[in-house]
Design a protein around this motif. Structure first.
Motif, short mmCIF file in Angstrom:
data_model
loop_
_atom_site.label_atom_id
_atom_site.label_comp_id
_atom_site.label_asym_id
_atom_site.label_seq_id
_atom_site.Cartn_x
_atom_site.Cartn_y
_atom_site.Cartn_z
N GLY A 1 1.33 -9.70 3.90
CA GLY A 1 0.74 -11.02 4.09
C GLY A 1 1.33 -11.77 5.26
N LEU A 2 2.60 -11.49 5.58
CA LEU A 2 3.28 -12.20 6.67
C LEU A 2 3.18 -11.48 8.01
N ILE A 3 3.08 -10.16 8.00
CA ILE A 3 3.25 -9.39 9.23
C ILE A 3 1.99 -8.64 9.66
N ALA A 4 1.19 -8.19 8.72
CA ALA A 4 0.07 -7.29 9.05
C ALA A 4 -0.99 -7.98 9.90
N THR A 5 -1.70 -7.18 10.69
CA THR A 5 -2.87 -7.69 11.41
C THR A 5 -4.00 -7.95 10.42
N ASP A 6 -5.02 -8.64 10.87
CA ASP A 6 -6.16 -8.91 9.99
C ASP A 6 -6.79 -7.60 9.51
N ALA A 7 -6.91 -6.65 10.42
CA ALA A 7 -7.51 -5.36 10.05
C ALA A 7 -6.64 -4.64 9.02
N GLN A 8 -5.32 -4.68 9.19
CA GLN A 8 -4.43 -4.04 8.23
C GLN A 8 -4.48 -4.73 6.88
N LYS A 9 -4.61 -6.04 6.88
CA LYS A 9 -4.72 -6.77 5.61
C LYS A 9 -5.96 -6.34 4.85
N GLN A 10 -7.07 -6.20 5.54
CA GLN A 10 -8.30 -5.81 4.87
C GLN A 10 -8.21 -4.37 4.36
N ARG A 11 -7.55 -3.53 5.11
CA ARG A 11 -7.49 -2.11 4.75
C ARG A 11 -6.47 -1.82 3.65
N TYR A 12 -5.34 -2.54 3.69
CA TYR A 12 -4.24 -2.22 2.77
C TYR A 12 -3.95 -3.34 1.76
N LEU A 13 -3.85 -4.57 2.24
CA LEU A 13 -3.47 -5.66 1.35
C LEU A 13 -4.57 -6.00 0.36
N ALA A 14 -5.81 -6.05 0.81
CA ALA A 14 -6.90 -6.48 -0.09
C ALA A 14 -7.01 -5.59 -1.33
N PRO A 15 -7.07 -4.26 -1.20
CA PRO A 15 -7.16 -3.45 -2.43
C PRO A 15 -5.88 -3.47 -3.25
N LEU A 16 -4.74 -3.63 -2.59
CA LEU A 16 -3.46 -3.71 -3.31
C LEU A 16 -3.41 -5.00 -4.12
N ALA A 17 -3.80 -6.10 -3.51
CA ALA A 17 -3.78 -7.39 -4.20
C ALA A 17 -4.75 -7.43 -5.36
N ALA A 18 -5.84 -6.67 -5.27
CA ALA A 18 -6.84 -6.63 -6.33
C ALA A 18 -6.45 -5.70 -7.47
N GLY A 19 -5.35 -4.99 -7.33
CA GLY A 19 -4.92 -4.06 -8.37
C GLY A 19 -5.69 -2.75 -8.37
N GLU A 20 -6.42 -2.50 -7.28
CA GLU A 20 -7.24 -1.28 -7.22
C GLU A 20 -6.42 -0.07 -6.80
N VAL A 21 -5.37 -0.28 -6.02
CA VAL A 21 -4.49 0.81 -5.57
C VAL A 21 -3.05 0.36 -5.74
N ARG A 22 -2.14 1.31 -5.52
CA ARG A 22 -0.71 1.00 -5.51
C ARG A 22 -0.07 1.57 -4.25
N SER A 23 1.18 1.21 -4.02
CA SER A 23 1.84 1.52 -2.75
C SER A 23 3.28 1.92 -3.00
N CYS A 24 3.95 2.34 -1.93
CA CYS A 24 5.38 2.61 -2.00
C CYS A 24 6.03 2.20 -0.69
N PHE A 25 7.35 2.11 -0.69
CA PHE A 25 8.13 1.71 0.48
C PHE A 25 9.11 2.83 0.77
N ALA A 26 8.91 3.55 1.87
CA ALA A 26 9.66 4.77 2.15
C ALA A 26 10.76 4.50 3.17
#
Length: 403
Positions: A101-126
């Motif tokens: 939310g603080l760093i990603a570009t608008d395109a990255q937010k739509q591709r990654y943040l939106a589905p993550l925030a909706a609970g549709e997918v999950r993520s990890c930090f490597a």
């Protein structure tokens, strides 16, 4: 807890009711993990109840709470071990959403943040690696990303990558050389987990079970990602990591403090209902001492969380330093609270008839995760010594001068 704005208090009460009425009855048996099918059903119920995604921006369907109001809500969510996962505020997703939310570009937010925030997918930090790579010392980073035509090629071995088995994407930390005016250093890259250059390795069987997808090894093997995979700017990964890690440490404290409150409630119910030597356990001095110490541990943890949250909002640098103190204090205090609850429940406390041992298994790793407590104490003491030297150099009297 101090007085909250009416809308936050209303959300807290709804969260409290949802956790107790819907989530707790659906908890898996101690030591088992929440199934994906049940998680999705509970997420849908949380959305219907209006309590899902309390920290996420309203732009992406959340409540957008400021950090000063995170703790009351996350403590209510953490009253159940699965509550944060159901409400969309569990690690590692919560920290990743905050940073995106603080760093990603608008395109990255739509591709990654939106589905993550909706609970549709999950993520990890490597980031974490096998020794001698990055662990408590992130500067030991060995995984490297090399610039190629149209993107980057990542090679490296990560371990303890929480949630990797069920993640749709990873935020991977890799070492990069200076390029196009950007310094050499660590770079964050967004990598989809179905990338053919990613291989999930052996699962690490830790004591905790709440994080779906466990803590496996992850291998990056000639893993190509395009230019638009860079999160932020090349070479700035460690600086961005602080944006994530300070608040993420604190949200761990908040969630586990909720579980400590449940442990005390469980112990109080036992102490108020059981008799020994002709008196209720709650009337015995030794039990009262244990219960009082647990209340003190909970209230001091609550207070340091509130102070750290305020600092993270007003002075992020000071807040990051204070988050080390909060992490150490809360991880140790919460463990003590659960340990005392087990002791007060006697034989039942160490069986799966009660959930307390599973709670202990969940919170014990927190003294190692997000930097071992010993590493944090080393940093805390160094900052204290440096601050005092500066005070004395500026004219403050040395208090040990007995000449």
């Amino acid at each position: 807890m101090s007085a909250l704005p009416a809308e936050v208090e209303e959300l807290r009460l709804r969260t409290r009711a949802f956790i107790r009425d819907v989530v707790i009855p659906a908890e898996p048996a101690p030591g088992e993990r929440l199934t994906e099918e049940k998680r999705r059903a509970l997420v849908a119920a949380a959305k219907d109840a209006g309590v899902f995604a309390p920290l996420v921006s309203p732009e992406f369907g959340g409540h957008g709470l400021p950090i000063e109001h995170w703790s009351p809500i996350l403590q209510e969510a953490g009253y159940s071990p699965i509550g944060p996962a159901v409400l969309g505020c569990m690690a590692p997703d919560e920290g990743n959403m905050h940073m995106l939310g603080l760093i990603a570009t608008d395109a990255q937010k739509q591709r990654y943040l939106a589905p993550l925030a909706a609970g549709e997918v999950r993520s990890c930090f490597a980031m974490t690696e096998p020794h001698p790579g990055a662990g408590s010392d992130p500067a030991a980073l060995l995984t490297a990303a090399t610039r190629v035509d149209g993107g980057w090629v990542i090679n490296g071995h990560k371990r303890f990558i929480s949630g990797a088995e069920v993640a749709a994407f990873a935020i991977a930390m890799a070492r990069t050389e200076a390029i196009d005016g950007h310094p050499a250093g660590a770079t964050m890259l967004l990598v989809e987990m179905d990338n053919p250059g990613i291989r999930i390795g052996e699962q690490i069987h830790a004591t905790d079970r709440v994080i779906a997808g466990g803590h496996p090894h992850v291998h990056f093997e000639d893993c190509f990602v395009a230019d638009d995979a860079v999160l932020g700017a090349p070479g700035e990964g460690f600086r961005y990591a602080q944006v994530r890690l300070g608040p993420a440490r604190l949200t761990h404290c908040m969630r586990w403090l909720g579980l400590a409150r449940r442990s005390v409630d469980l112990a109080l119910d036992r102490a108020n209902s059981r008799e020994i030597f002709g008196a209720r356990i709650a009337e015995l001095g030794i039990a009262q001492e244990m219960l009082a110490q647990s209340v003190i541990d909970i209230e001091t943890s609550d207070a340091i969380i509130a102070k750290t949250a305020a600092l993270l909002e007003s002075d992020p640098r000071a807040g990051a330093a204070m988050s080390s103190i909060a992490k150490v204090h809360c991880s140790e205090a919460i463990f003590r609270v659960i340990d005392r609850a087990i002791q007060l429940c006697g034989g039942d406390g160490v069986t799966d008839s009660l959930p307390l041992v599973s709670y202990m298994n969940e919170v014990r790793p927190f003294r190692i995760y997000d930097g071992s407590n010993e590493t944090h104490k080393w940093a805390i003491s160094r900052r204290a010594a440096s601050r005092r030297r500066k005070d004395v150099d500026a004219g403050a009297p040395r208090l040990d001068d007995v000449s």
